[in-house]
Design an enzyme around this catalytic site. Sequence first.
Site, short mmCIF file in Angstrom:
data_model
loop_
_atom_site.label_atom_id
_atom_site.label_comp_id
_atom_site.label_asym_id
_atom_site.label_seq_id
_atom_site.Cartn_x
_atom_site.Cartn_y
_atom_site.Cartn_z
N GLY A 83 0.76 -1.28 -0.08
CA GLY A 83 -0.01 -0.02 0.09
C GLY A 83 0.61 1.28 -0.22
N GLY A 85 2.65 3.90 1.48
CA GLY A 85 3.27 4.00 2.60
C GLY A 85 3.81 5.73 2.81
N ASP A 118 9.08 6.36 7.25
CA ASP A 118 8.81 7.61 7.77
C ASP A 118 7.92 8.49 7.10
OD1 ASP A 118 10.16 8.40 5.74
OD2 ASP A 118 11.67 9.40 6.53
N ASP A 244 4.12 -4.65 -7.60
CA ASP A 244 3.53 -3.48 -7.04
C ASP A 244 3.92 -2.27 -7.88
OD1 ASP A 244 5.72 -4.23 -5.27
OD2 ASP A 244 5.54 -2.21 -4.80
P1 AMP Z 1 8.62 1.82 -3.82
O1 AMP Z 1 10.10 0.92 -3.75
O2 AMP Z 1 8.84 3.18 -3.64
O3 AMP Z 1 7.82 1.34 -4.85
O4 AMP Z 1 8.09 1.46 -2.40
C1 AMP Z 1 7.75 0.03 -1.95
C2 AMP Z 1 6.80 0.02 -0.73
O5 AMP Z 1 7.46 0.73 0.54
C3 AMP Z 1 5.59 0.86 -0.90
O6 AMP Z 1 4.57 0.30 -0.17
C4 AMP Z 1 5.87 2.35 -0.27
O7 AMP Z 1 4.79 3.01 0.04
C5 AMP Z 1 6.69 1.73 0.75
N1 AMP Z 1 7.77 3.02 1.29
C6 AMP Z 1 8.66 3.38 0.27
N2 AMP Z 1 9.45 4.29 1.21
C7 AMP Z 1 8.72 4.47 2.19
C8 AMP Z 1 8.80 5.57 3.30
N3 AMP Z 1 9.95 6.44 3.54
N4 AMP Z 1 7.92 5.32 4.27
C9 AMP Z 1 6.93 4.71 4.27
N5 AMP Z 1 6.60 3.68 3.44
C10 AMP Z 1 7.55 3.84 2.34
MG MG Z 2 6.15 1.12 -5.49
#
Ligand code: AMP
Ligand code: MG
Length: 459
Positions: A83, A85, A118, A244
Amino acid sequence: MIRFDHSYQRDVPGTFLRQVPDRAPAPRLLAWNDRLAADLGLDPAVQGMAAGWFSGAEPVPGADPVALAYAGHQFGGFSPQLGDGRAHLLGEVLDGQGQRRDIQLKGSGRTPFSRGGDGKAAVGPMLREYLISEAMAALGIPTTRALAVVATGETIWREGGPLPGAVLARVAASHIRVGSFQFLAARGEANKLRALLDHTIARHYPHLAPGDGLGLFDAVTRSQARLIAQWMGVGFVHGVMNTDNMALSGETIDYGPCAFMDAYAPGTVFSSIDRQGRYAYANQPLILGWNLARLAECLLPFFDADETRAVAIANERLGAIAGIYQAEFLAVMAAKLGLAAPDVRLTEDLLALLPGQDWTMFFAGLGAGRPLPPAFAGWQARWQAAGPDLAAMRAVNPVVIPRNHLVEAALQAATVGDMAPFEVLLREVRRPFDGAEGREGYTLPAPEGFGDYVTFCGT
Ligand code: AMP
Ligand code: MG
């Protein structure tokens, strides 16, 4: 002032949580995409509101901020609940062509999906997404876009130390991912899965009838095969092709540790966490098939009411993906080589000769009539005999891509407050097919001293 709609929230209840973005303490607009704003039909006055609205500092009138739920296979392992985040979907707008586009904030604070994170993002990585997605759009490759980057005035903490925080306003055809289907399938939510299927069909593939899961699968296969073929054509390595991060719309999404390769090497990996090379350059077509298999698993009930027959259909479709991709790739390569029709032997023989050559400069040079290294003499004679159209080649082979050393220098300067290198580089990557004259600083690969480029996921 922005005319929002919220069809996703209406159509697919139970797949998001209402959540207000964090209030940025001292927002400052770092980048504003006025062309995209015009494409979206936004009131010009929105720019004046952008720092407050697109940082979360001020609520956006008409927005209905939500964090979307999705699942996903990350490096092959399944997480039933990922989801948003650190992202908030503000809502949808209809652009000048009547296309529905999401506006989402990224880096805008914690949500119930944040797990240990965060919820924040740093200036460098958000400007990076802005720059690379603008480059992709200019290259004619389907992609999410960047409307704005706003520095929040907050300090965030990463492994390397304190960094200035930022929020990216991202525009996407939608944020529906393979993982969105996986989220509902894993929970056995048959009715919601049907609602998501119908919403996705109506939004992205409206020629299909509601409930046509097989039609959707075929359409996504075609758009994703075409997308990955286009990535391969420009030497783009996404870096995190988790389920995702694969959009049903066929757009490139989630620019994390992505980068363009300089010298052609099929095993090219930039991401520090991809130690096995799962998402290496030449593996991307295989991962396409792997991810589509995960989508097929979710859609099985819509392939056929009889499970055995549904599985047989899925297997037949999955078996066809490699051929569908290959046809798309050969079409991309035919265009790069200026050929009227795909040529398997000419393409494969070239790829066998190419390791070590700068991918972008090779094709740009070929179209410009520059001499090739002696090892290419035999291949070149065969290529010339095929009657290549050099002018057509120059329209598809970029002269300028976002070179890693230039991207890094621009982001480092921006992180300490100097936006000038970013702005110049952005201007250059937005006109990739213009001639090389006077652009020498932007056309060459990284100098020797730059070393192997490593990108980081903890963005
Ligand atoms: P991503 O690698 O950007 O596609 O993120 C993978 C997952 O990690 C997703 O569910 C993002 O919302 C979550 N995510 C990545 N960075 C953060 C962060 N700094 N804080 C909270 N969730 C994160
Ligand atoms: Mg992503």
